[in-house]
Design a protein around this motif. Structure first.
Motif, PDB file in Angstrom:
ATOM      1  N   LEU A  44      35.193  59.078  36.788  1.00 31.59           N
ATOM      2  CA  LEU A  44      34.907  57.957  37.693  1.00 31.59           C
ATOM      3  C   LEU A  44      33.403  57.703  37.823  1.00 31.59           C
ATOM      4  CD1 LEU A  44      37.550  58.466  40.545  1.00 31.59           C
ATOM      5  CD2 LEU A  44      37.751  57.141  38.428  1.00 31.59           C
TER       6      LEU A  44
ATOM      7  N   SER B 205      39.531  52.955  42.569  1.00 33.43           N
ATOM      8  CA  SER B 205      38.197  53.525  42.788  1.00 33.43           C
ATOM      9  C   SER B 205      37.123  52.499  42.457  1.00 33.43           C
ATOM     10  CB  SER B 205      38.001  54.777  41.927  1.00 33.43           C
ATOM     11  OG  SER B 205      38.904  55.785  42.329  1.00 33.43           O
TER      12      SER B 205
ATOM     13  N   MET C  60      35.173  60.951  45.885  1.00 41.33           N
ATOM     14  CA  MET C  60      36.284  60.089  45.495  1.00 41.33           C
ATOM     15  C   MET C  60      37.589  60.882  45.568  1.00 41.33           C
ATOM     16  SD  MET C  60      34.576  57.331  44.782  1.00 41.33           S
ATOM     17  CE  MET C  60      35.823  56.295  44.072  1.00 41.33           C
TER      18      MET C  60
END
Length: 182
Positions: A61, A121, A156
Protein backbone atom coordinates in the motif's frame (compact mmCIF):
# COMPACT_ATOMS: atom_id res chain seq x y z
CA UNK A 1 9.97 -11.85 1.70
CA UNK A 2 13.40 -10.51 0.87
CA UNK A 3 13.98 -13.28 -1.69
CA UNK A 4 12.11 -11.68 -4.57
CA UNK A 5 12.11 -13.28 -8.01
CA UNK A 6 12.51 -10.72 -10.77
CA UNK A 7 9.19 -10.09 -12.50
CA UNK A 8 9.18 -9.67 -16.25
CA UNK A 9 6.59 -6.88 -16.40
CA UNK A 10 4.87 -4.41 -14.15
CA UNK A 11 1.10 -4.64 -13.99
CA UNK A 12 -0.82 -1.38 -13.64
CA UNK A 13 -4.25 -2.16 -12.22
CA UNK A 14 -6.35 0.80 -13.28
CA UNK A 15 -9.62 2.02 -11.85
CA UNK A 16 -12.41 2.77 -14.33
CA UNK A 17 -11.46 6.47 -14.30
CA UNK A 18 -7.81 5.64 -15.03
CA UNK A 19 -8.81 3.29 -17.88
CA UNK A 20 -10.99 6.02 -19.38
CA UNK A 21 -8.20 8.59 -19.09
CA UNK A 22 -5.72 6.23 -20.77
CA UNK A 23 -8.25 5.26 -23.44
CA UNK A 24 -8.06 1.58 -22.51
CA UNK A 25 -10.72 -0.83 -23.72
CA UNK A 26 -11.32 -4.37 -22.47
CA UNK A 27 -9.18 -5.83 -25.29
CA UNK A 28 -6.24 -3.65 -24.06
CA UNK A 29 -6.34 -5.27 -20.62
CA UNK A 30 -4.51 -8.38 -19.53
CA UNK A 31 -5.38 -11.17 -17.13
CA UNK A 32 -1.70 -12.08 -16.81
CA UNK A 33 0.49 -11.03 -13.92
CA UNK A 34 4.00 -11.60 -12.67
CA UNK A 35 2.69 -11.69 -9.09
CA UNK A 36 1.38 -9.25 -6.53
CA UNK A 37 4.81 -7.71 -5.90
CA UNK A 38 4.89 -6.35 -9.48
CA UNK A 39 1.40 -4.82 -9.28
CA UNK A 40 0.62 -1.14 -8.83
CA UNK A 41 -2.89 0.28 -8.68
CA UNK A 42 -3.63 3.57 -10.45
CA UNK A 43 -6.35 6.08 -9.59
CA UNK A 44 -7.11 9.44 -11.19
CA UNK A 45 -8.11 12.50 -9.18
CA UNK A 46 -8.77 16.07 -10.16
CA UNK A 47 -7.28 18.38 -7.57
CA UNK A 48 -7.73 22.11 -8.12
CA UNK A 49 -8.56 21.44 -11.79
CA UNK A 50 -5.32 19.50 -12.29
CA UNK A 51 -5.26 15.85 -13.29
CA UNK A 52 -3.28 13.79 -10.77
CA UNK A 53 -2.44 10.09 -10.57
CA UNK A 54 -2.16 8.12 -7.35
CA UNK A 55 -0.03 4.97 -7.59
CA UNK A 56 -0.33 2.35 -4.83
CA UNK A 57 1.65 -0.88 -4.47
CA UNK A 58 -0.72 -3.84 -4.14
CA UNK A 59 1.03 -5.59 -1.24
CA UNK A 60 2.59 -2.72 0.76
CA UNK A 61 0.00 0.00 0.00
CA UNK A 62 3.03 2.25 -0.50
CA UNK A 63 1.74 5.24 -2.47
CA UNK A 64 2.84 8.35 -4.30
CA UNK A 65 1.36 11.11 -6.40
CA UNK A 66 2.14 12.29 -9.92
CA UNK A 67 0.50 15.74 -10.01
CA UNK A 68 -0.54 18.00 -12.87
CA UNK A 69 -0.25 15.16 -15.38
CA UNK A 70 -0.67 16.22 -19.00
CA UNK A 71 -1.61 14.22 -22.09
CA UNK A 72 2.02 13.90 -23.31
CA UNK A 73 2.95 12.42 -19.89
CA UNK A 74 0.35 9.69 -20.40
CA UNK A 75 1.98 8.66 -23.68
CA UNK A 76 5.10 7.82 -21.65
CA UNK A 77 3.19 6.16 -18.82
CA UNK A 78 5.86 3.77 -17.56
CA UNK A 79 8.49 6.54 -17.68
CA UNK A 80 6.14 8.82 -15.70
CA UNK A 81 5.59 6.07 -13.14
CA UNK A 82 9.29 5.21 -12.78
CA UNK A 83 10.31 8.86 -12.44
CA UNK A 84 7.93 9.46 -9.53
CA UNK A 85 8.49 6.03 -7.96
CA UNK A 86 12.28 6.41 -7.93
CA UNK A 87 12.07 9.96 -6.55
CA UNK A 88 9.72 8.88 -3.74
CA UNK A 89 11.64 5.72 -2.87
CA UNK A 90 14.96 7.61 -2.86
CA UNK A 91 13.50 10.32 -0.63
CA UNK A 92 12.39 7.55 1.75
CA UNK A 93 15.97 6.31 2.05
CA UNK A 94 15.90 3.26 -0.20
CA UNK A 95 19.14 2.46 -2.03
CA UNK A 96 19.42 2.01 -5.78
CA UNK A 97 19.79 -1.77 -5.47
CA UNK A 98 16.62 -1.96 -3.36
CA UNK A 99 14.69 0.20 -5.82
CA UNK A 100 15.90 -1.95 -8.70
CA UNK A 101 14.71 -5.03 -6.80
CA UNK A 102 11.20 -3.54 -6.60
CA UNK A 103 11.11 -2.05 -10.09
CA UNK A 104 13.25 -4.60 -11.92
CA UNK A 105 10.59 -5.37 -14.49
CA UNK A 106 10.69 -3.49 -17.77
CA UNK A 107 7.62 -3.15 -19.85
CA UNK A 108 4.12 -3.12 -18.52
CA UNK A 109 0.60 -4.31 -18.98
CA UNK A 110 -2.70 -2.83 -17.92
CA UNK A 111 -5.42 -4.67 -16.03
CA UNK A 112 -8.57 -3.97 -14.04
CA UNK A 113 -8.40 -3.54 -10.29
CA UNK A 114 -8.90 -6.77 -8.37
CA UNK A 115 -8.71 -5.86 -4.68
CA UNK A 116 -11.27 -3.88 -2.74
CA UNK A 117 -8.96 -3.44 0.26
CA UNK A 118 -6.41 -1.73 -2.01
CA UNK A 119 -8.95 0.51 -3.74
CA UNK A 120 -10.50 1.34 -0.36
CA UNK A 121 -7.08 2.31 0.99
CA UNK A 122 -6.52 4.46 -2.10
CA UNK A 123 -9.82 6.23 -1.45
CA UNK A 124 -8.62 6.95 2.10
CA UNK A 125 -5.32 8.29 0.70
CA UNK A 126 -7.20 10.44 -1.78
CA UNK A 127 -9.40 12.02 0.87
CA UNK A 128 -6.43 12.65 3.19
CA UNK A 129 -4.39 14.07 0.34
CA UNK A 130 -7.08 16.56 -0.65
CA UNK A 131 -6.92 17.91 2.90
CA UNK A 132 -3.09 17.91 2.92
CA UNK A 133 -2.92 19.83 -0.36
CA UNK A 134 -5.43 22.37 0.94
CA UNK A 135 -3.61 22.80 4.25
CA UNK A 136 -0.27 23.23 2.46
CA UNK A 137 -1.63 26.19 0.49
CA UNK A 138 -2.79 24.42 -2.65
CA UNK A 139 -1.44 22.06 -5.24
CA UNK A 140 0.97 24.57 -6.80
CA UNK A 141 2.86 25.26 -3.55
CA UNK A 142 2.34 22.04 -1.61
CA UNK A 143 5.32 19.78 -0.92
CA UNK A 144 4.17 16.65 -2.75
CA UNK A 145 7.10 14.67 -1.35
CA UNK A 146 6.03 15.52 2.19
CA UNK A 147 2.46 14.47 1.39
CA UNK A 148 3.73 11.15 -0.01
CA UNK A 149 5.74 10.62 3.19
CA UNK A 150 2.62 11.29 5.30
CA UNK A 151 0.61 8.76 3.31
CA UNK A 152 3.26 6.06 3.69
CA UNK A 153 3.53 6.69 7.43
CA UNK A 154 -0.20 6.45 8.04
CA UNK A 155 -1.34 3.19 9.65
CA UNK A 156 -3.53 1.13 7.32
CA UNK A 157 -5.95 -1.49 8.57
CA UNK A 158 -5.82 -3.35 5.23
CA UNK A 159 -2.19 -4.26 5.96
CA UNK A 160 -3.08 -6.31 9.02
CA UNK A 161 -6.80 -7.08 9.17
CA UNK A 162 -7.92 -8.01 12.65
CA UNK A 163 -4.56 -7.06 14.15
CA UNK A 164 -2.64 -3.88 14.77
CA UNK A 165 -2.49 -1.65 11.73
CA UNK A 166 0.66 -1.63 9.62
CA UNK A 167 2.52 1.21 7.96
CA UNK A 168 3.12 1.08 4.18
CA UNK A 169 6.76 2.20 4.57
CA UNK A 170 7.45 -0.65 7.01
CA UNK A 171 5.79 -3.30 4.85
CA UNK A 172 7.68 -2.14 1.76
CA UNK A 173 10.95 -2.16 3.71
CA UNK A 174 10.34 -5.78 4.72
CA UNK A 175 9.68 -6.67 1.07
CA UNK A 176 12.67 -5.07 -0.64
CA UNK A 177 15.34 -4.83 2.02
CA UNK A 178 17.28 -8.02 2.72
CA UNK A 179 16.83 -9.12 6.33
CA UNK A 180 19.38 -7.58 8.61
CA UNK A 181 20.25 -4.71 6.26
CA UNK A 182 19.90 -1.21 7.61
Amino acid sequence: MSDMTKPEMLTFRCTQKARELLGLRDHDLSDETDGDLAEWFVEVATIERHRCLLFTHKVALYSFWAVAVRKPDLLRFEELFRHHAIATLTADGFHTTEIERLLSAHGHRFAKTNSRPVTGSMNDHLQSSRWYFEQDGGLKVADVGAINRRLNRTPMGALAPGQHMGFPIDVLTQIIRPSGAA
